[in-house]
Scaffold this motif. Structure first.
Motif, mmCIF file in Angstrom:
data_model
loop_
_atom_site.group_PDB
_atom_site.id
_atom_site.type_symbol
_atom_site.label_atom_id
_atom_site.label_comp_id
_atom_site.label_asym_id
_atom_site.label_seq_id
_atom_site.Cartn_x
_atom_site.Cartn_y
_atom_site.Cartn_z
ATOM 1 N N ILE A 177 0.839 -1.206 0.000
ATOM 2 C CA ILE A 177 0.000 0.000 0.000
ATOM 3 C C ILE A 177 0.869 1.249 0.000
ATOM 4 O O ILE A 177 0.666 2.184 -0.782
ATOM 5 N N THR A 178 1.882 1.241 0.868
ATOM 6 C CA THR A 178 2.767 2.395 0.955
ATOM 7 C C THR A 178 3.460 2.649 -0.374
ATOM 8 O O THR A 178 3.507 3.790 -0.864
ATOM 9 N N ALA A 179 3.980 1.575 -0.972
ATOM 10 C CA ALA A 179 4.667 1.722 -2.255
ATOM 11 C C ALA A 179 3.709 2.293 -3.295
ATOM 12 O O ALA A 179 4.045 3.234 -4.034
ATOM 13 N N GLY A 180 2.480 1.745 -3.310
ATOM 14 C CA GLY A 180 1.480 2.213 -4.270
ATOM 15 C C GLY A 180 1.230 3.702 -4.110
ATOM 16 O O GLY A 180 1.159 4.454 -5.094
ATOM 17 N N ILE A 181 1.140 4.128 -2.882
ATOM 18 C CA ILE A 181 0.837 5.528 -2.625
ATOM 19 C C ILE A 181 1.971 6.435 -3.075
ATOM 20 O O ILE A 181 1.756 7.479 -3.689
ATOM 21 N N ILE A 182 3.202 5.986 -2.822
ATOM 22 C CA ILE A 182 4.342 6.799 -3.240
ATOM 23 C C ILE A 182 4.353 6.932 -4.767
ATOM 24 O O ILE A 182 4.542 8.019 -5.316
ATOM 25 N N VAL A 183 4.068 5.823 -5.448
ATOM 26 C CA VAL A 183 4.052 5.852 -6.914
ATOM 27 C C VAL A 183 2.951 6.787 -7.409
ATOM 28 O O VAL A 183 3.164 7.641 -8.265
ATOM 29 N N LEU A 184 1.739 6.620 -6.844
ATOM 30 C CA LEU A 184 0.608 7.449 -7.278
ATOM 31 C C LEU A 184 0.873 8.925 -7.016
ATOM 32 O O LEU A 184 0.510 9.784 -7.814
ATOM 33 N N ASN A 185 1.480 9.213 -5.865
ATOM 34 C CA ASN A 185 1.829 10.594 -5.550
ATOM 35 C C ASN A 185 2.720 11.174 -6.628
ATOM 36 O O ASN A 185 2.615 12.327 -7.003
ATOM 37 N N HIS A 186 3.610 10.340 -7.131
ATOM 38 C CA HIS A 186 4.612 10.769 -8.092
ATOM 39 C C HIS A 186 3.997 11.055 -9.450
ATOM 40 O O HIS A 186 4.384 11.979 -10.122
ATOM 41 N N PHE A 187 2.984 10.248 -9.848
ATOM 42 C CA PHE A 187 2.485 10.336 -11.218
ATOM 43 C C PHE A 187 1.324 11.296 -11.408
ATOM 44 O O PHE A 187 1.020 11.669 -12.510
ATOM 45 N N PHE A 188 0.627 11.628 -10.336
ATOM 46 C CA PHE A 188 -0.510 12.535 -10.513
ATOM 47 C C PHE A 188 -0.254 13.839 -9.770
ATOM 48 O O PHE A 188 0.496 13.858 -8.791
ATOM 49 N N THR A 189 -0.922 14.892 -10.201
ATOM 50 C CA THR A 189 -0.687 16.179 -9.560
ATOM 51 C C THR A 189 -1.329 16.221 -8.177
ATOM 52 O O THR A 189 -2.368 15.615 -7.945
ATOM 53 N N ALA A 190 -0.700 16.975 -7.319
ATOM 54 C CA ALA A 190 -1.172 17.034 -5.945
ATOM 55 C C ALA A 190 -2.387 17.938 -5.818
ATOM 56 O O ALA A 190 -2.508 18.931 -6.519
ATOM 57 N N VAL A 191 -3.313 17.551 -4.926
ATOM 58 C CA VAL A 191 -4.467 18.406 -4.621
ATOM 59 C C VAL A 191 -4.068 19.431 -3.581
ATOM 60 O O VAL A 191 -4.407 20.601 -3.666
ATOM 61 N N ILE A 192 -3.367 18.940 -2.576
ATOM 62 C CA ILE A 192 -2.894 19.876 -1.553
ATOM 63 C C ILE A 192 -1.401 20.081 -1.707
ATOM 64 O O ILE A 192 -0.658 19.124 -1.728
#
Ligand SMILES: Nc1ncnc2c1ncn2[C@@H]1O[C@H](COP(=O)(O)OP(=O)(O)OP(=O)(O)O)[C@@H](O)[C@H]1O
Ligand SMILES: [Mg+2]
Lengths: 288, 271
Positions: free
Chosen positions: B256-271
Motif C-alpha cells: 500500500i505504501t509503495a502504491g501511494i508513493i508511486v501514485l503521488n509521483h504520477f498525478f498532480t497534488a491536490v494539496i
C-alpha cells in the motif's frame, strides 16, 4: 386491600442490544402482602438483586409493571420519587455507602432528603440509632473510625431512619461473624414486629430465612421457581438441591435421625429449633 | 455486561484482523497513519480509503458499530469542511455572492480533508475494535522495550496502564452501586443548579475515594505477597509469536505504501 408490592410480567435485560445481552429476570409475577416478612433465596446470579432493585424504581423494567400499594411506580416522576421513600432498600455491604463527617449526619441523610423538619430528623435519627444499637457517643464520630460491624449498623440505621413502609435488605448478614449474623436477624425480625412494616430479605442462608420469614420465594434462572411457607418450600429438598441450594445442615441431620428410626419432626430448620427438640427429648427420657 | 466490555470498544471476534499479532497491528496501524498524511492526491487517498473499507470488512465488526466510532467527529468534519470551502481559494469559481466565494480548489480540499480524517479514525478505531486493551498495553510494552536503554521504566509504565485499564470497569461498577445506594436514600442527582449538583456528588465521591484507596492497598499487598518485584526476570504466560498472517499483513502494508508513493509521483497534488 392492595398488595404491598405486586409485579406483573416483570422483565429486565442487562446490556440490551449488545452481544452481551442477558435477561436477568424474565416474566416475574410476584405478590407481597402488607406486613409480611418475605425471604428471597436463590443461587448466585439468579437475579435476586435485580428483582429487588425494581421495587423502589432504581431499575426500570424492560417490560411489565411494578405496583406499590396498587400504584404503578413509573406512572410519573413524582410517584417514582415518593416510592424511594416508601420503599427503603438496603444494599449488600451498605457500609460502603457511608460518606458524612459524623455518624449522625450520615443517618440523617435520608430524612433530610425527605425535607423533614430538623426536630423530626433528630427524633428519627436517635430512634433508628437506638434501634440498631449504635451507641450515643458514636453519633458524633466519623463513620470511618468504626468497626465493620458497627458501620453496617449505621448504614442500616440510615435506611431505617426514613421509616419506609416497605423495607428491603439485600444480603444483610454477608460477611458478619455468627453472632453478628444472629443479632442482625433478630434486629430485622424485631423491626417488623415493632413497626408492622413489610420486610423483604434476600439471603443465601436458608437457615436465616427459615428463622424469620413468613413466606419464602425461590428465584432460579431469572424467574420464580417456588414460593410458599418455609415448610412448604423446604420440604422440597431434591428440587432445591437441583437449583444449587441446600436445605440447612440441621434439617439434614434430623432427616438422618428419622432414617435411623428416631421419632423426630422433619421440619427443623434452625439450630435453635433442633437444640430445643433434642433437649425436650432427653428430658422425656430422664422422666421415664 | 459492563464487566466484560472493559474500556474502549473491543468487539469480541475471530476475524483475520483479530488474529494478527498485537505488536504487528500496533506498528502497522501507526505506519498507515503516517502514510495517510503522505497522500497528496485523490488517487493515493483512494487507495487509503479502499484499505480502510476493506480492513473494516475483514474485521467482521458490524457496520453499525464502526459508524458509531465516527459519530464523535461529525462536528469536526463539518467544521473543517466549511473552513476549507471558504478559505481555500483557487481554480474555477463555482459560486460567488457578496464576500462568499466558493472555488473548485476549496471544494476539492474540503472533500480531501474529510476523506482523510474519516480514514484516519476508521483505521485507528479498527485497532481498538480488534485488540483488547490488555493485549494492546502488552504489545506497547514490548514495542517500546528498547527504550530501556535510556533508563525509561517501560515495564512499570505498562503495568500501571494495565492496572488502570483493569480497574476502570470495577470503578464504573462501584460508582453504579454507590449511586444506587444513595438514590435509595433519596439523593437527588438530576435536578438543581450547578452548585447543588456539585454538592450532590459528595455522597458518591467520598465512598468512591475511600474504596479506591482500600483497593489500591489491597492490590499492592496482594502483588507483594505473590512476589511481584517489577519487570526484571519476569516471564510471560501469553507468548506472542509472529505467524504467516502477520507477515502477510506487513507485506500488504508495504505494498500500500509503495502504491501511494508511486501514485503521488504520477498525478498532480491536490494539496
Ligand atoms: N450491571 C450489570 N450489568 C450486566 N449484567 C449484570 C449486571 N448486574 C447483574 N448482571 C447479571 O444479571 C444476572 C443477575 O444478577 P443479580 O445481581 O440480580 O444476581 P443475584 O441473584 O443478586 O446474585 P448474588 O446472589 O450473587 O448477589 C447475573 O447473571 C449477572 O451477571
Ligand atoms: Mg445480589
Amino acid at each position: 386491600m392492595n398488595y404491598a408490592i405486586e409485579t406483573i410480567g416483570l422483565t429486565h435485560y442487562y446490556s440490551k442490544g449488545t452481544p452481551h445481552q442477558v435477561a436477568a429476570i424474565s416474566d416475574v409475577n410476584l405478590r407481597i402482602n402488607k406486613g409480611e416478612l418475605v425471604g428471597i433465596i436463590g443461587h448466585t446470579g439468579s437475579g435476586k438483586s435485580t428483582l429487588i432493585s425494581h421495587f423502589n424504581g432504581l431499575l426500570k423494567p424492560d417490560s411489565g409493571k411494578v405496583l406499590v400499594d396498587g400504584v404503578d411506580i413509573h406512572k410519573d416522576k413524582e410517584t417514582l420519587r415518593n416510592t424511594r421513600f416508601k420503599v427503603g432498600l438496603c444494599f449488600q455491604y451498605p457500609e460502603y455507602q457511608l460518606f458524612e463527617e459524623t455518624v449522625y449526619k450520615d443517618i440523617a441523610f435520608g430524612p433530610k432528603n425527605m425535607k423533614l423538619s430538623d426536630a423530626e430528623i433528630k427524633e428519627r435519627v436517635i430512634r433508628a440509632a437506638d434501634f440498631v444499637g449504635v451507641k450515643r457517643e458514636h453519633l458524633n464520630q466519623s463513620p470511618f473510625d468504626l468497626s465493620g460491624g458497627e458501620k453496617r449498623r449505621v448504614a442500616i440505621a440510615g435506611v431505617m431512619s426514613m421509616e419506609p413502609e416497605i423495607l428491603i435488605f439485600d444480603e444483610p448478614a454477608a460477611g458478619l461473624d455468627p453472632k453478628g449474623r444472629k443479632d442482625l436477624i433478630k434486629l430485622i425480625a424485631d423491626y417488623r414486629k415493632q413497626t408492622g412494616s413489610t420486610v423483604i430479605v434476600v439471603s443465601h442462608s436458608m437457615e436465616d430465612i427459615a428463622s424469620m420469614a413468613d413466606r419464602v420465594v425461590v428465584v432460579n434462572d431469572s424467574s420464580i421457581a417456588m414460593q410458599g411457607t418455609v415448610d412448604e418450600v423446604y420440604s422440597r429438598g431434591e428440587e432445591l438441591r437441583a437449583m444449587g441450594l441446600n436445605v440447612p445442615e440441621i434439617t439434614e441431620i434430623f432427616a438422618k435421625l428419622r432414617a435411623k428410626g428416631f421419632d423426630v419432626p422433619a421440619n427443623v430448620y434452625t439450630v435453635d429449633q433442633g437444640a430445643e427438640i433434642i433437649r425436650s427429648l432427653s428430658k422425656g427420657r430422664c422422666a421415664e | 455486561m459492563i464487566r466484560d466490555i472493559t474500556i474502549g470498544q473491543y468487539y469480541p471476534g475471530k476475524s483475520l484482523l483479530h488474529k494478527v499479532d498485537p505488536r504487528m497491528k500496533l506498528i502497522l496501524t501507526f505506519a498507515i497513519i503516517i502514510v495517510i498524511f503522505l497522500c497528496k492526491n485523490f488517487f493515493s487517498l483512494g487507495v487509503i480509503a479502499v484499505t480502510a473499507v476493506v480492513a473494516s470488512a475483514l474485521s467482521k465488526v458490524p457496520a453499525k458499530m464502526i459508524l458509531k466510532s465516527l459519530k464523535p467527529i461529525v462536528i469536526i468534519l463539518i467544521f473543517t469542511a466549511i473552513l476549507n470551502v471558504f478559505y481555500t481559494q483557487g481554480g474555477a469559481t463555482w459560486f460567488e455572492w457578496k464576500f462568499i466565494k466558493i472555488t473548485e480548489k476549496g471544494v476539492f480540499t474540503a472533500i480531501f480533508t474529510m476523506v482523510r480524517i474519516i480514514s484516519l479514525v476508521l483505521i485507528s478505531s479498527l485497532l481498538t475494535y480488534t485488540t483488547t486493551p490488555t493485549m494492546l498495553t502488552d504489545a506497547l510494552e514490548r514495542v517500546l522495550s528498547p527504550l530501556k536503554v535510556f533508563k525509561i521504566k517501560v515495564h512499570t509504565l505498562a503495568m500501571m496502564m494495565t492496572l488502570a485499564l483493569r480497574f476502570i470497569p470495577t470503578l464504573i461498577e462501584e460508582i453504579d452501586r454507590i449511586m444506587n445506594a444513595q438514590k435509595a436514600r433519596g439523593a437527588d442527582l438530576e435536578t438543581g443548579g450547578l452548585i447543588e449538583r456539585a454538592k450532590a456528588l459528595v455522597p458518591i465521591f467520598v465512598p468512591l475515594m475511600v474504596s479506591s484507596f482500600r483497593r489500591a492497598y489491597e492490590l499492592a499487598f496482594a502483588m507483594t505477597c505473590r512476589c511481584y518485584t517489577g519487570g526484571e526476570g519476569r516471564t510471560r504466560m501469553k507468548q506472542m509469536k509472529l505467524s504467516l498472517l502477520d507477515f502477510f499483513a506487513l507485506f500488504a502494508c508495504i505494498a500500500i505504501t509503495a502504491g501511494i508513493i508511486v501514485l503521488n509521483h504520477f498525478f498532480t497534488a491536490v494539496i
